[in-house]
Scaffold this active site. Sequence first.
Site: not given
Ligand code: ISL
Length: 558
Positions: A98, A199, A256, A329-330
Amino acid sequence: MESNWWKKSVVYQIYPRSFNDSNGDGIGDLPGIIEKLDYLQKLGIDVLWLSPIFDSPNDDNGYDIRNYETIMDEFGTMEDVELLISEAKKRGIHLVMDLVVNHTSDEHEWFAEAKKSKDNAYRDYYIWREGEGSNPPNNWGSFFSGSAWEWNEPTQDYYLHLFSKKQPDLNWESDSLRKAVYEMMHFWLNKGVAGFRMDVINLISKHPALPNGPVHPGQLFGDGSPYYMNGPKIHDYMQEMHQEVLSRGDILTVGECPGATTEDAALFSDPNRNELSMIFTFEHMSLDSGPYEKWDLRALHLPKLKKNFRKWQTELHGKGWNSLYWNNHDQPRIVSRFGNDTDYRVESAKMLATCLHFMQGTPYIYQGEEIGMTNVVFESIEDYQDLETRRMYDEKMANGAVHEDVMQSIYVKGRDNARTPMQWDDTAEAGFTTGTPWLKVNPNYKTINVQEALASPNSIFAYYQSLIQLRKELDILTEGSFVLLLPDDEEIFAYQRHWQEEMLTVYCNFSASTRDISCVHENESDVVIKNYETLEWHDNTLTLRPFEAVIFKFNKNA
Ligand code: ISL
Ligand code: CA
């Protein structure tokens, strides 16, 4: 390695904190992952993507990185990573890291330096602005509630943080920052990793003026996304990164990209443009929310989902490459979200997998998806660990929301749904740890667990094994074009794939009702895979039972 090897690969995502704890401290770790490599090999996946394993104060569970080149103590050591890479390789599995470079932790030494003074050598690694009188520089809200700006006392100004205040945004305008990032990427490639999941990579180029954004109905802050999503220099940065780093090999890269359209996706993933292999779209994950926030719950209207997939499948065909995912994971667990996690859990988990895995793109499986893990309901907000969930709860309650309503949103959409420990067996704590897990296990582990799945030939796990195998065997899955059938049907998701003289038809029932489908081309003997033991087939009519999925393959000229 075969060129574009990732087009025929299936990726498995591990959230290390929740996967397998080898030493009883309640936190998953690298030796714990190594212990389970045989399990992953049995599933048949080709690539492992690890959520961040780097040194971090864990404000956002590793998405706030303090040092990109050392390993989080709780997860293990650099030797563990090296062993993981080589043990995975022995099993034909590549490792993908990541890459979190939109922001660092505020405890990263770059930020510790940058915040000291305006003439510090690292100052321009981050984004600083004077306030507007006693207000922050603009009205942007952070993804994790509150303003996107935090005051820095020593320099009497603010720094930007699109996520938590412990995640200051990096300034990609800085040549030395970009160079430092590329060096760090080489460090990991030299260790033998096969690629990066990037990310929020489409947030790294901010509009230099940082203008106020619109304040949408019901929102407390301005929406800055028009000025930081897919910003003016994003493709310059991606091309530079490709030239400086990614061109050194056939690397799997997946960006992402919240807010990216199919046009953006083609720019990122067109192989002639030399940027990324593919991106993660968010469009199909936003169809069960209101327009401005995910907590605003809406029922899914199936035709919207189907037409969205049609758009991505057809508009990237021959131009770029799709990633295919239901979970990470989100996101909440797909079987609880678009399936049925009570009466038809097994059927609907298999149906959802079928629907996704027969499309064009690289499929991603998130830990636990392959055994049909479900969302969780914790009664107390204290049992939730995710900062997004906790900050949202506090902010909404402070603004007069009703506890039950906020909890309902969390049950349906909270990120901890995906983060409860992996359910290995029916012993205490689901076999995840001998200690106390950092996040409670889902109480349904007694019946939903890996041990049970491995013992049954009809398990969701066995079905995923077959899907992964089919992706290796059928070139039409990688190459074929996509045609949506029955676009306005509210219960059935049906499509065809076409390639040379071959054709596949996919029928998926997204409902608990029984439906007759008339099949003109298909024969009973053409079935490739199905999620009920027998077929209900009479006079070219297929009767689809609740959450049934059936796929036919035939030769158009036969
Ligand atoms: O999780 C989400 C949905 O509510 C998104 O707003 C998310 O924060 C966004 O997709 C970005 O995600 C990534 O970056 C974030 C981290 O918290 C997430 O776990 C990651 O996948 C910040 O690094
Ligand atoms: Ca541990």
